[in-house]
Design a protein around this motif. Structure first.
Motif, PDB file in Angstrom:
ATOM      1  N   ALA A 243      -0.029  -8.936   4.882  1.00  0.00           N
ATOM      2  CA  ALA A 243      -0.417  -7.623   5.417  1.00  0.00           C
ATOM      3  C   ALA A 243      -1.437  -7.770   6.540  1.00  0.00           C
ATOM      4  CB  ALA A 243      -0.989  -6.759   4.292  1.00  0.00           C
ATOM      5  N   GLY A 265      -6.270   4.088   8.146  1.00  0.00           N
ATOM      6  CA  GLY A 265      -6.636   3.364   6.932  1.00  0.00           C
ATOM      7  C   GLY A 265      -7.827   4.006   6.267  1.00  0.00           C
ATOM      8  N   PRO A 406      -4.315  -2.097   5.970  1.00  0.00           N
ATOM      9  CA  PRO A 406      -4.206  -1.980   4.508  1.00  0.00           C
ATOM     10  C   PRO A 406      -5.572  -1.998   3.826  1.00  0.00           C
ATOM     11  CG  PRO A 406      -3.606  -4.187   5.214  1.00  0.00           C
ATOM     12  CD  PRO A 406      -3.775  -3.381   6.462  1.00  0.00           C
ATOM     13  N   GLU A 410      -4.729  -4.011  -1.332  1.00  0.00           N
ATOM     14  CA  GLU A 410      -3.386  -4.362  -0.889  1.00  0.00           C
ATOM     15  C   GLU A 410      -3.329  -5.738  -0.257  1.00  0.00           C
ATOM     16  OE1 GLU A 410      -1.764  -1.226   1.599  1.00  0.00           O
ATOM     17  OE2 GLU A 410      -2.919   0.266   0.509  1.00  0.00           O
ATOM     18  N   ARG A 411      -4.467  -6.395  -0.121  1.00  0.00           N
ATOM     19  CA  ARG A 411      -4.516  -7.737   0.487  1.00  0.00           C
ATOM     20  C   ARG A 411      -5.517  -8.617  -0.272  1.00  0.00           C
ATOM     21  NH1 ARG A 411      -8.375  -6.819   5.713  1.00  0.00           N
ATOM     22  NH2 ARG A 411      -8.521  -9.059   5.473  1.00  0.00           N
TER      23      ARG A 411
END
Length: 567
Positions: A243, A265, A406, A410-411
């Motif tokens: 990502a 974001g 992200p 999510e990472r």
């Protein structure tokens, strides 16, 4: 100076209590460090392969260093498990942990230890050495002592406690035909062959050369660029997840054009970092970069702040001054929280984007402007258009090149890199050196949902640095003060973006236990009294120690004790 005869050696129960088996998650914990339970025979095969591959001397060096670092880790844990007893008596946790691990039974025969003067002399007998057993099984009887890992452990553990290099020699070994193994330890400078002994605690020069060459290769790749990585990194960016790489590639492609970029974001994901990266990677890198948080400027002043004001335009405008856009002329302007722009400011921004010109507030003269516009928002701009809070035509101009950044959850592959980056930054700021984070703390950071994203992670690392003493690992409680540990198996749950733990009875029969308590007419007050009484008894009246066992602070336990006494 304290010798072994008048030393009050604690029982091993507190050390054993720190071991937790979490079979459901496939983990074993000792304090906050993840442990492994492996076959002694497998360690014997590893020794055999090392000896046959590297030769005896290099294998010995490798295993002694392996043991040395293990001893250092256990010494750090010992001080945390036994913080309220004399340091000299706490020292005995090392020999005890050696036995608890199933490595060897340690019997001290002489121990002279004076922390103030640095004097140390230790003589210990070892019984049932696993290392001697596995060596004899693979190689038969030896002509020299071979308990290398255990020897390194003793040296590392004692060196940590004494604050100086303590070296042990094995003077008798079962592998040589003896009834048991024996070691003697004293400061390195007291050994005549100090240099010869110390070299076994130092890294193998061949390995060091390989690491150095690899480091040189990495630096060379960084300096000339690596086409295989597609040069995806941007200014001051940290990450390696898919990502993260996708965002960096989009930023790199946008940097070679004049297109307006919209960064989307959640709060704290690092939108300004990517905006700066876009600027640095563009042809405008040598021109100004101006960042503006639109939410921080009052609506009645935002137009003047962005586009400038002429003298006399309104009360208080005593002189003409340029706005943020003029200061960014030739470079890049970053408008964070662009949804907060007033209707008039939105109209002025649209004119800049369409015509490349602006007018100061109260002025009649038009000024040409050449500026790259990067905007950001944590709101849905399209939803703001539907609600009438944002101009549709401006939205379409800003949304030409949208980039979604992200959230940290999510990472999560990037968390270890970010942790290391912030550790280095704040260790330099506070002039402290830590040993990183504990295994338990690392796991907690990886499992946390991070509602505040990278900004929250940075704040937690700074807090951890402040709360942790020099040359110690940062524990999970330094990151999450409400994090409670349990002597039983532990299950973690996420709730409202926070991390908490729920204790699970070791026998897995918690519902039956609760039902039995209720059937017997038990009350919460009775249960609380019993828990506190048992905790105090186990802690021998030490309120601080009892509080830790109950997962409370000392003031919290004192308050509960007082309340129960009055009831």
């Amino acid at each position: 100076m304290q010798d072994i005869e008048n030393m009050n050696i604690p029982e091993t129960s507190d050390l054993i209590a720190g071991i937790r088996f979490d079979g459901e998650q496939g983990k074993i914990w000792f304090n906050e460090q993840r442990m492994l339970l492996i076959h002694a025979a497998v360690m014997g095969l590893l020794r055999k392969e090392l000896i046959e591959t590297l030769g005896v001397q290099r294998a010995k060096r490798f295993l002694m260093r392996f043991g040395y670092h293990s001893g250092m880790k256990d010494a750090e844990i010992a001080r945390k498990v036994r913080p309220h007893i004399a340091r000299e008596e706490c020292f005995m946790a090392g020999p005890q942990m050696h036995g608890i691990r199933g490595m060897v039974k340690v019997v001290p025969t002489r121990l002279e230890l004076d922390m103030a003067s640095g004097h140390f002399l230790g003589e210990f007998d070892w019984f049932n050495s696993y290392e001697a057993d596995v060596h004899q099984h693979e190689f038969g009887q030896s002509e020299e002592p071979i308990c290398w890992t255990l020897l390194g452990y003793a040296s590392g553990y004692t060196s940590y406690f004494m604050g100086q290099t303590i070296i042990y020699k094995e003077v008798g070994c079962v592998a040589m035909g003896g009834d048991h193994c024996s070691i003697i330890g004293k400061p390195a400078h007291e050994w005549e062959d100090k240099a010869e002994i110390e070299k076994f605690m130092l890294p193998d020069p061949v390995a060091e050369e390989l690491f150095a060459l690899r480091s040189e290769l990495v630096k060379l790749r960084d300096s000339v660029g690596d086409d295989s990585e597609d040069d995806y990194r941007v200014f001051n960016s940290i990450g390696q997840s898919a990502a993260f790489r996708q965002v960096c590639k989009l930023i790199q492609k946008a940097s070679s054009s004049r297109v307006t970029v919209l960064l989307q974001g959640e709060t704290g994901v690092g939108k300004e970092v990517f905006a700066r990266g876009l600027h640095v990677a563009s042809e405008r890198a040598d021109k100004p970069f101006v960042a503006v948080n639109c939410a921080c400027i009052p609506p009645d002043l935002i137009e003047a702040e962005l586009f400038g004001v002429e003298k006399g335009a309104y009360t208080g405008a005593t002189q003409s001054r340029e706005g943020k856009f003029e200061r960014a002329n030739g470079g890049t302007i970053f408008l964070d929280e662009v949804v907060e722009l007033s209707p008039r400011a939105q109209a002025s921004l649209l004119r800049v984007l369409q015509e490349g010109e602006l007018e100061r507030v109260g002025d009649v003269r038009t000024r040409n402007i050449d500026v790259r516009v990067v905007t950001a928002t944590n709101e849905d701009l399209q939803q703001a258009v539907q609600e009438g809070r944002f101009r549709a035509d401006l939205f379409y101009r800003l949304n030409i090149f949208p980039v979604y950044i992200p959230a940290l959850r999510e990472r999560k592959e990037d968390i270890p890199l970010l942790v290391q980056h912030f550790l280095e930054r704040y260790q330099a700021i506070y002039n402290k050196r830590t040993l990183g984070v504990t295994d338990r703390a690392r796991e907690a950071l990886l499992e946390y949902d991070w509602p505040g994203n990278i900004r929250e992670l940075e704040n937690l690392i700074e807090r951890g640095i402040i709360l942790t003493d020099n040359n110690n690992e940062i524990e999970v409680c330094s990151f999450f003060p409400s994090f409670k540990d349990s002597d039983s198996a532990v299950g973690k749950v996420r709730q409202d973006g926070s991390l908490r733990e729920v204790a699970i009875c070791a026998d897995g029969d918690k519902d039956d236990w609760c039902a039995q308590l209720l059937a017997e007419g038990g009350s919460l007050e009775t249960l609380e009294k019993s828990l506190i009484r048992h905790a105090l008894k186990a802690a021998e009246g030490n309120v601080s120690k009892a509080a830790r066992a109950l997962g409370l602070t000392r003031p919290a336990l004192a308050y509960r004790m007082k309340k129960l006494e009055q009831s």
